[in-house]
Enzyme design. Structure first.
Site, PDB file in Angstrom:
ATOM      1  N   ASP A 265      -1.968   9.348 -10.834  1.00 42.88           N
ATOM      2  CA  ASP A 265      -1.878   8.270 -11.829  1.00 42.88           C
ATOM      3  C   ASP A 265      -0.429   8.021 -12.226  1.00 42.88           C
ATOM      4  OD1 ASP A 265      -4.575   8.061 -11.730  1.00 42.88           O
ATOM      5  OD2 ASP A 265      -4.972   8.935 -13.710  1.00 42.88           O
TER       6      ASP A 265
ATOM      7  N   ASP B 163      -4.487   2.298  -4.630  1.00 46.55           N
ATOM      8  CA  ASP B 163      -3.023   2.396  -4.532  1.00 46.55           C
ATOM      9  C   ASP B 163      -2.450   1.130  -3.897  1.00 46.55           C
ATOM     10  OD1 ASP B 163      -4.200   2.890  -2.099  1.00 46.55           O
ATOM     11  OD2 ASP B 163      -2.673   4.320  -1.449  1.00 46.55           O
TER      12      ASP B 163
ATOM     13  N   ASN C  26      -2.791  12.892  -4.570  1.00 46.20           N
ATOM     14  CA  ASN C  26      -3.994  13.191  -5.360  1.00 46.20           C
ATOM     15  C   ASN C  26      -4.599  14.537  -4.981  1.00 46.20           C
ATOM     16  OD1 ASN C  26      -4.462  11.226  -7.279  1.00 46.20           O
ATOM     17  ND2 ASN C  26      -5.352   9.806  -5.804  1.00 46.20           N
TER      18      ASN C  26
ATOM     19  N   ASP D 193       0.856  -1.178   0.000  1.00 51.41           N
ATOM     20  CA  ASP D 193       0.000   0.000   0.000  1.00 51.41           C
ATOM     21  C   ASP D 193       0.898   1.237   0.000  1.00 51.41           C
ATOM     22  OD1 ASP D 193      -3.049   0.502   0.692  1.00 51.41           O
ATOM     23  OD2 ASP D 193      -1.846   2.032   1.703  1.00 51.41           O
TER      24      ASP D 193
END
Lengths: 200, 352
Positions: A99, A125, A90, A82
């Site tokens: 991205d 993620d 973001n 993770d």
């Protein structure tokens, strides 16, 4: 089959004009294309964003490797990874930047894993890596190496990663339990502070 | 150009319908794109046209048609000349403007455009190909999410007298429809590229088989467990389709696939390689075990009641480390064994 019935002319049912045949044929063929596309998407095993395998493939392949483990007794390890504070990337820099980070991390995973390790995007993620014929000790060494690689990576938006490892035969007896065990190890590692790797 | 008789409209509709059918049936993407561009040029009487595909921060010249230049230079030469030099989105150009904004550009004289940061005419290609662009109609190719995957650009509409004129406004909608067809075709081709299953049989396809055999050979090299490959070919498949039709042939392939799946271990990787040829990759299995497996499948197929009688298959078996060191060699060895089985009279298993 595309079937039309009862052409109407001011409320009266009339025969179909033959000049419409090619039009209806063309519409039917476009419907066929749409159906085929939807099926092709279902048949895909790759994650469109990162180009690593997708979760559907993870499920299929995990089942297959589990059966191979049961039959041949080779060890099998699963790493769940993770990204730490990914949401901030973001939020601060936008989804495009997020991205890009996911793509970069996916490439690092592929580059630093063995050619027969199965790198998949598990969702958001989170990545899952199936380590075939790998013991728990080997899995931990791998996880520690990946953690270091991501930490050292020079990127426009640096991130770190936390990993949880679980292995067969010691941590579980079913696929579902193995995933739960790896997830729990990941959670435990996060609790101790991000940017680390842990196994039960 | 602007005369819109009923006959014209009918011809346009016909062509659109034909292209709709072609999108579903044409397997060669470039042949299809070529046809779409040609139709767009015919409707608008454009002397030249380009279909650009977006590739990161550039536009690639996927299809280039230019009557004037083609007279001097054969089509392959023209295509190569442009392919070598993609259009960068960072340099101003009309196609680049369409790719970045999604707007339709329709100008009577490209040279008369007041210089604008992105929407400027790029003379590089006129100069390179000794061509004089005047009127331009460029429309975007959009995917489902509105992302722009390419641009259809038409150059120099010609009227009855041969003079270059502006593109008619009424043609914009039609060209957009053609661009939408091209976008669907491109999406189809890309989806095929990421698919790992064969759509007829739902077995793994050749692409996945290629990836997987490489992976398994590497695993074999690292861990030393045996690895075997069985290739399967349906005997006399062509006569079956010739006699009973394509649909019956497809059903045979589906039925053979089902039998292969049902009688293999869950971790055996079964793929359709090509037409009536299948492969089974058996992990941790020595060649002798693979031959036993092949014999079992052979007899299962032989005794299965297919819709129109008996079907048999031939099998070639090869294994690591006995027959090869690489994935390519392994496949070649299994295919040699398969040929041997066919030569020996079919419905049999051969291991070299």
């Amino acid at each position: 089959v595309l079937e039309l019935i009862n052409a109407l002319d001011r409320g009266r049912v009339v025969p179909f004009d033959s000049q419409y045949e090619s039009l209806v044929r063309s519409l039917a063929s476009q419907a066929a294309v749409a159906l085929r596309n939807a099926r092709l998407e279902d048949l895909s095993f790759k994650d469109a964003l990162t180009d690593v395998y997708n979760r559907r493939y993870f499920t299929i392949r995990m089942e297959e490797e589990f059966k191979r483990h049961c039959r041949f007794g080779e060890p099998l390890s699963l790493a769940l990874m993770d990204l730490d504070h990914f949401k901030e990337v973001n939020d601060r820099f936008g989804h495009r930047a997020g991205d890009e980070v996911l793509r970069e991390v996916a490439q690092l995973l592929v580059k630093h894993s063995r050619s027969f390790s199965i790198v998949t995007r598990y969702g958001g993620d989170e990545f899952a890596i199936i380590l075939v014929n790998t013991t728990k000790a080997g899995g931990l060494t791998y996880a520690e190496r990946i953690r270091g690689v991501i930490e050292q990576n020079r990127s426009a938006h640096p991130v770190t990663a936390t990993l949880g490892i679980a292995s067969l035969p010691e941590d579980a007896t079913t696929v579902d339990d193995l995933i739960v065990a790896a997830d729990r190890a990941l959670y435990e590692a996060k609790r101790l502070g991000p940017n680390r790797a842990a196994a039960p | 150009v602007s005369s819109h008789t009923a006959a014209d409209r009918e011809q346009v509709l016909d062509e659109l319908l034909e292209i709709g059918l072609a999108v579903a049936s044409e397997r060669d993407l470039y042949a299809l794109l070529d046809r779409i561009l040609e139709a767009a040029r015919r409707f608008t009487r454009a002397e030249a046209g380009t279909l650009f595909l977006r590739d990161g921060d550039r536009l690639r010249f996927a299809v280039v048609q230019n009557d004037l230049i083609e007279r001097k230079l054969a089509r392959p030469g023209l295509q190569q000349r442009f392919e070598a030099e993609p259009l960068r989105l960072s340099e101003p150009s009309l196609a680049g403007h369409v790719a970045k904004t999604g707007e339709v550009v329709n100008v009577a004289d490209a040279h008369a455009i007041v210089v604008h940061q992105t929407r400027a005419f790029n003379e590089r290609f006129d100069v390179a190909s000794d061509y004089a662009t005047r009127s331009v109609l460029a429309v975007p190719l959009q995917d489902l999410t509105g992302g722009i995957i390419g641009v259809l650009e038409l150059l120099n509409a010609v009227d009855d007298s041969g003079a270059t004129v502006a593109f008619h406004r009424d043609h914009e909608k039609l060209i957009r429809a053609l661009a939408a067809h091209a976008a669907v075709a491109i999406r189809n081709a890309r989806l095929e590229n990421i698919s790992f299953k064969d759509s007829l049989t739902e077995l793994y396809n050749r692409r996945y088989f290629g990836l997987r055999i490489d992976e398994e050979v590497k695993r074999h090299t690292r861990f030393g467990h045996p690895l075997s490959l069985v290739v399967v070919n349906v005997d006399c498949f062509k006569p079956i389709t010739a006699e009973h039709g394509q649909a019956a042939g497809d059903e045979v392939l589906r039925e053979v696939s089902r039998l292969l799946l049902r009688h293999s271990r869950s971790f055996t990787i079964i793929a359709r390689l090509d037409g009536d040829e299948f492969a089974a990759l058996l992990a941790n299995t020595p060649k002798a075990g693979a031959a036993t497996y092949a014999q079992r499948i052979r007899s299962v197929i032989e005794s299965h009641p297919f819709a129109h009688g008996t079907v048999t298959a031939s099998f070639g078996v090869a294994g690591l480390p006995a027959d090869a060191v690489s994935a390519d060699d392994l496949l070649a060895a299994a295919q040699r064994a398969l040929r041997d089985a066919k030569d020996q009279g079919r419905n049999r298993v051969s291991a070299l």
